[in-house]
Design a protein around this motif. Structure first.
Motif, PDB file in Angstrom:
ATOM      1  N   ASP A  24     -28.069 -93.766  73.096  1.00 43.80           N
ATOM      2  CA  ASP A  24     -27.555 -92.415  72.881  1.00 43.80           C
ATOM      3  C   ASP A  24     -28.653 -91.432  72.483  1.00 43.80           C
ATOM      4  OD1 ASP A  24     -24.995 -92.623  73.660  1.00 43.80           O
ATOM      5  OD2 ASP A  24     -24.143 -92.965  71.665  1.00 43.80           O
ATOM      6  N   ASP A  25     -29.764 -91.929  71.944  1.00 46.27           N
ATOM      7  CA  ASP A  25     -30.868 -91.026  71.626  1.00 46.27           C
ATOM      8  C   ASP A  25     -31.570 -90.572  72.902  1.00 46.27           C
ATOM      9  OD1 ASP A  25     -30.374 -91.363  68.945  1.00 46.27           O
ATOM     10  OD2 ASP A  25     -31.743 -93.069  68.772  1.00 46.27           O
ATOM     11  N   TYR A  26     -31.541 -91.433  73.904  1.00 45.97           N
ATOM     12  CA  TYR A  26     -31.988 -91.008  75.235  1.00 45.97           C
ATOM     13  C   TYR A  26     -30.749 -90.468  75.935  1.00 45.97           C
ATOM     14  CZ  TYR A  26     -36.013 -94.081  74.224  1.00 45.97           C
ATOM     15  OH  TYR A  26     -37.110 -94.680  73.673  1.00 45.97           O
ATOM     16  N   LYS A  72     -22.385 -87.541  78.529  1.00 50.85           N
ATOM     17  CA  LYS A  72     -22.451 -86.891  77.224  1.00 50.85           C
ATOM     18  C   LYS A  72     -23.711 -86.059  77.075  1.00 50.85           C
ATOM     19  CE  LYS A  72     -21.634 -90.586  74.597  1.00 50.85           C
ATOM     20  NZ  LYS A  72     -21.336 -91.369  73.398  1.00 50.85           N
ATOM     21  N   THR A  73     -24.790 -86.581  77.613  1.00 52.07           N
ATOM     22  CA  THR A  73     -26.053 -85.859  77.491  1.00 52.07           C
ATOM     23  C   THR A  73     -27.004 -86.345  78.571  1.00 52.07           C
ATOM     24  OG1 THR A  73     -27.851 -85.298  75.981  1.00 52.07           O
ATOM     25  CG2 THR A  73     -26.969 -87.517  75.823  1.00 52.07           C
ATOM     26  N   PRO A  78     -35.107 -96.212  68.787  1.00 51.43           N
ATOM     27  CA  PRO A  78     -34.118 -95.320  69.390  1.00 51.43           C
ATOM     28  C   PRO A  78     -33.095 -96.122  70.187  1.00 51.43           C
ATOM     29  CG  PRO A  78     -36.294 -95.042  70.408  1.00 51.43           C
ATOM     30  CD  PRO A  78     -36.459 -95.997  69.283  1.00 51.43           C
ATOM     31  N   VAL A  79     -31.851 -95.681  70.174  1.00 48.65           N
ATOM     32  CA  VAL A  79     -30.800 -96.359  70.934  1.00 48.65           C
ATOM     33  C   VAL A  79     -30.500 -95.547  72.193  1.00 48.65           C
ATOM     34  CG1 VAL A  79     -29.785 -97.426  68.918  1.00 48.65           C
ATOM     35  CG2 VAL A  79     -29.002 -95.180  69.632  1.00 48.65           C
TER      36      VAL A  79
END
Lengths: 276, 495
Positions: free
Chosen positions: B97-99, B136-137, B94-95
């Motif tokens: 952005d996945d977190y 972003k998230t 996972p990168v």
């Protein structure tokens, strides 16, 4: 009382220094100069230094010893002339203190005499094909050196094993013409170059090995001049570029299934689109 | 038989209110450090939803867990060769952005901004780069169905649902959600342990807690992609991977782990299970439909004298055996059979079990009004707003029969207690519920008690840690007795 102590200590110190420096002169010359120079023994690699202190002043000599290349570059006429005379074969700079330089000059001065012309180089007259073959084996490391020194090819290259030799030090293709047999012998007996000095300080070469290696280097230089050198035509650069491309292709193939994007990229893309 | 003891857990999802107190307690103790800001050893996910890290359940992307090929078990993402080949580039990792990119706010600006026409604001600042960022998230971006089209509709567990079922889940009058708190499962067949090229991850012998040796970790990060639950995190600041350690320093001193201790809904239970380590391979390689039933077989009855004797011979402490008999986990998982493992199809044999939630029934809108009354008081299990298949994909590897059985038991307890406390239900209804599930009034009362009225000591039955015995495995304590105590890891600095 204290004053007297200091005076006597100073005197002792001065005497010791003088003694040490005169001792140093002979020793230093033997270690660092004698491979290429003699005093009254005729020209070797470099000029016979007998009487050199009468021809040049001490300041110039010190400069030349410490950095001959710099002096030639600066256009000093005497230095340029010497450089030309010796085919611009540069003398390695002397690494040491001012005192040591003057000790060497004093030593040369004390010897006196006058320079002789080049003595006939008879060192390699008796060299046979076996010597050359053994020399090659020693050079390549196929035959280990008796005192466990590293083989020459570690740092040097020669034309008949092109592409394999080391590139840390000079190519020895023309070494014989620069140094002659005596010069090679002297270099190998007590190498004047710092890296080589350190390498062989604890692992000196024996006389037989020196003879074989010198015979081999003579053979190399002669074949080089006769145009018999096998020049390396192997396209290393192309091989490198080709190999790199192949490697990248391989990576591309191996990791074609890798996770390329964040799982959130669809969400981010939609959000960015909405913002616009 | 190779009987060992395992600290196991039960989370009762009917009681979870999604308050995230557990996550905060954990964060305050363990992961409030540079490089660990993004780690949520404990997190609470809204289901349906994609969880954290995003879509962690999608093993076609992350390749976590085990796959069965013939009768052998292999890691989905890597074997010895591919670990070696990919050691500098783990392709399924996972990168960020996945977190999410961790951030703080520029609070100082609120006080120090020069006088101006506008109110000063506290801009978000990345904790990774230190630069201002646009957020972003976040770790819980889809809380309470927030951003449903982006998250809930992307839920990986809806793969076997019919289109009608899928659509029904997102109609306003049928919309529902529940919370799924997650920590490390401290699996019996942990994929992270198998994947580590440095051999830094190990399962503690005395209680089965899975730990990463911080001195041996060489940051290959194979555990990050191998763990199907994505509960091993890489600390980008100190270059070591970290994971939930089940608050072992608290357990060793008899305290419940921080997430469990603070749980507002009191949904969490912790206790010892005895298991037969010789059967791990056999069970982890069985057919997918048998996985849950087989996993239940691996846990052995702590009341059986043979089991106790074999455990004793294997070095399990007497106090641990006593605590196994009082274990609430044993009751939920084996005695009553109402707790199930999360995603057993990953074949890691997780030791965290969930009592599935009994969700509201579907309202009837055919008359034009929103009609929630049904034939029975709570409506049937079949008319639950979350399709049975969805629950089955979460807890039983797709076996709807198994999940139906559990939900029926839970419903039977409700019906029984309604009969006892209110008395407005027909006696036959209760009898029928018991007949269908095999429960009795006594068992139903016991389930009710441990669900609704448990004392602290009933929820957490923590065995004595016996660290002295664990220490003796590693060194001869007599050698240093009377010298400098039991020794220190780092000698004190003398000035």
């Amino acid at each position: 009382m204290v004053f007297m102590q200091r005076v006597s200590m100073t005197i002792v110190f001065c005497l010791l220094t003088f003694y040490a420096s005169s001792q140093d002169g002979a020793d230093l010359f033997k270690r660092t100069c004698s491979p290429c120079h003699s005093i009254g023994g005729g020209r070797l690699v470099g000029p016979d230094l007998a009487g050199v202190t009468k021809k040049a002043d001490k300041v110039w000599l010190t400069k030349f010893i410490k950095n001959s290349a710099g002096l030639i570059k600066s256009g000093n006429p005497a230095a340029v002339a010497i450089g030309k005379e010796y085919n611009n074969l540069l003398m390695p700079p002397f690494i040491g203190s001012e005192n040591e330089v003057s000790a060497i000059i004093n030593f040369i001065d004390s010897k006196g005499g006058s320079a002789q012309s080049a003595a006939a180089d008879t060192f390699l007259n008796a060299a046979s094909v076996e010597n050359v073959m053994r020399g090659k084996a020693l050079f390549l490391g196929n035959l280990p050196l008796k005192n466990a020194g590293s083989s020459c090819i570690t740092c040097h290259s020669v034309h008949d094993v092109a592409g394999v030799g080391g590139s840390l030090a000079k190519s020895l293709n023309l070494s014989y013409f620069m140094l002659k047999g005596q010069g090679i012998k002297a270099m190998l007996q007590s190498p004047p170059f710092p890296a080589m000095t350190n390498t062989y300080a604890a692992h000196p070469l024996n006389d037989q090995e020196i003879y074989d290696l010198a015979a081999y280097l003579k053979n190399i230089s002669q074949t080089m001049v006769k145009g018999q050198a096998t020049r390396s035509t192997f396209p290393f650069l192309l091989l490198g570029i080709g190999g790199w491309c192949l490697f990248m292709l391989l990576l591309f193939g191996l990791w074609r299934l890798r996770k390329r994007l964040s799982v959130n990229h669809v969400i981010f893309a939609r959000q960015m689109a909405t913002e616009k | 038989m190779d009987i060992r003891s395992q600290i196991a857990m039960v989370f009762h999802l009917d009681k979870c209110i999604g308050c995230h107190t557990c996550s905060i307690a954990c964060k305050n103790i363990w992961t409030d450090r540079k490089g660990a800001e993004y780690m949520w050893w404990n997190n609470v996910e809204t289901k349906p939803g994609t969880g954290y890290p995003n879509k962690w359940e999608d093993q076609s992307v992350y390749k976590g867990g085990w796959a069965k090929s013939d009768d052998e078990l292999r890691l989905k993402g890597m074997d010895r060769k591919s670990t070696m080949a990919n050691i500098f580039h783990n392709p399924y990792m996972p990168v960020m952005d996945d977190y999410y990119e961790p951030w703080t706010y520029d609070y100082a600006n609120l006080f120090e901004a020069p006088a101006g026409d506008d109110q000063p604001t506290a801009r978000p600042i990345s904790l990774v780069t230190g630069e201002p960022i646009d957020i972003k998230t976040g770790p819980n971006w889809d809380d309470d169905l927030g951003g449903s089209p982006d998250y809930a509709r992307q839920d990986v567990n809806m793969h076997d649902l019919t289109p009608a079922e899928k659509e029904a889940m997102f109609q306003l009058e049928r919309m529902t959600m529940f919370y799924l708190p997650r920590i490390c499962n401290h699996c019996l067949n942990a994929a992270c342990v198998a994947a580590c090229p440095s051999g830094a991850i190990y399962k503690r012998g005395e209680d089965g807690i899975v730990l990463i040796n911080q001195n041996k970790c060489r940051s290959w990060r194979m555990c990050v992609s191998a763990c199907p639950y994505k509960k091993s995190y890489y600390n980008w600041n100190n270059g070591k991977s970290e994971k939930c350690l089940l608050c072992y320093p608290r357990l060793e001193s008899g305290q419940a782990p921080a997430c469990m201790h603070t749980c507002v809904g009191r949904i969490r239970y912790l206790g010892v299970l005895l298991y037969d380590a010789d059967r791990i391979k056999e069970i982890a390689t069985c057919e997918e439909k048998d996985l849950v039933a087989k996993q239940m077989e691996i846990y052995l009855d702590p009341f059986d004298e043979n089991v106790r004797q074999a455990a004793r011979e294997n070095g399990v402490a007497e106090s641990t055996l006593d605590s196994a008999r009082k274990s609430p986990v044993w009751k939920f998982v084996k005695e009553w059979g109402i707790a199930l493992p999360l995603h057993p199809e990953y074949r890691t044999l997780p030791n965290l079990f969930y009592v599935p939630p009994l969700l509201p029934a579907i309202a009837d809108t055919s008359t034009g009004s929103y009609e929630t009354t049904s034939a029975s008081l709570w409506g049937g299990i079949e008319s639950s707003r979350v399709p049975m298949q969805y629950m089955a994909n979460l807890f039983t590897a797709g076996d709807t029969e198994k999940i139906r059985e559990v939900l029926k038991k839970l419903m039977a307890v409700r019906i029984h207690r309604r009969g006892v406390t209110v008395g407005d239900l027909h006696e036959d209804e209760c009898k029928q519920a018991f007949a269908e599930t095999g429960l009795t009034a006594d068992v139903a009362d016991a389930i009710f008690r441990l669900t609704s009225l448990p004392k602290f000591g009933e929820r957490f039955v923590i065995p004595a840690a016996h660290r002295e015995e664990a220490t003796e495995l590693l060194e001869n304590t007599a050698d240093i007795k009377g010298n400098t105590g039991f020794g220190t890891l780092n000698t004190p600095q003398r000035i």
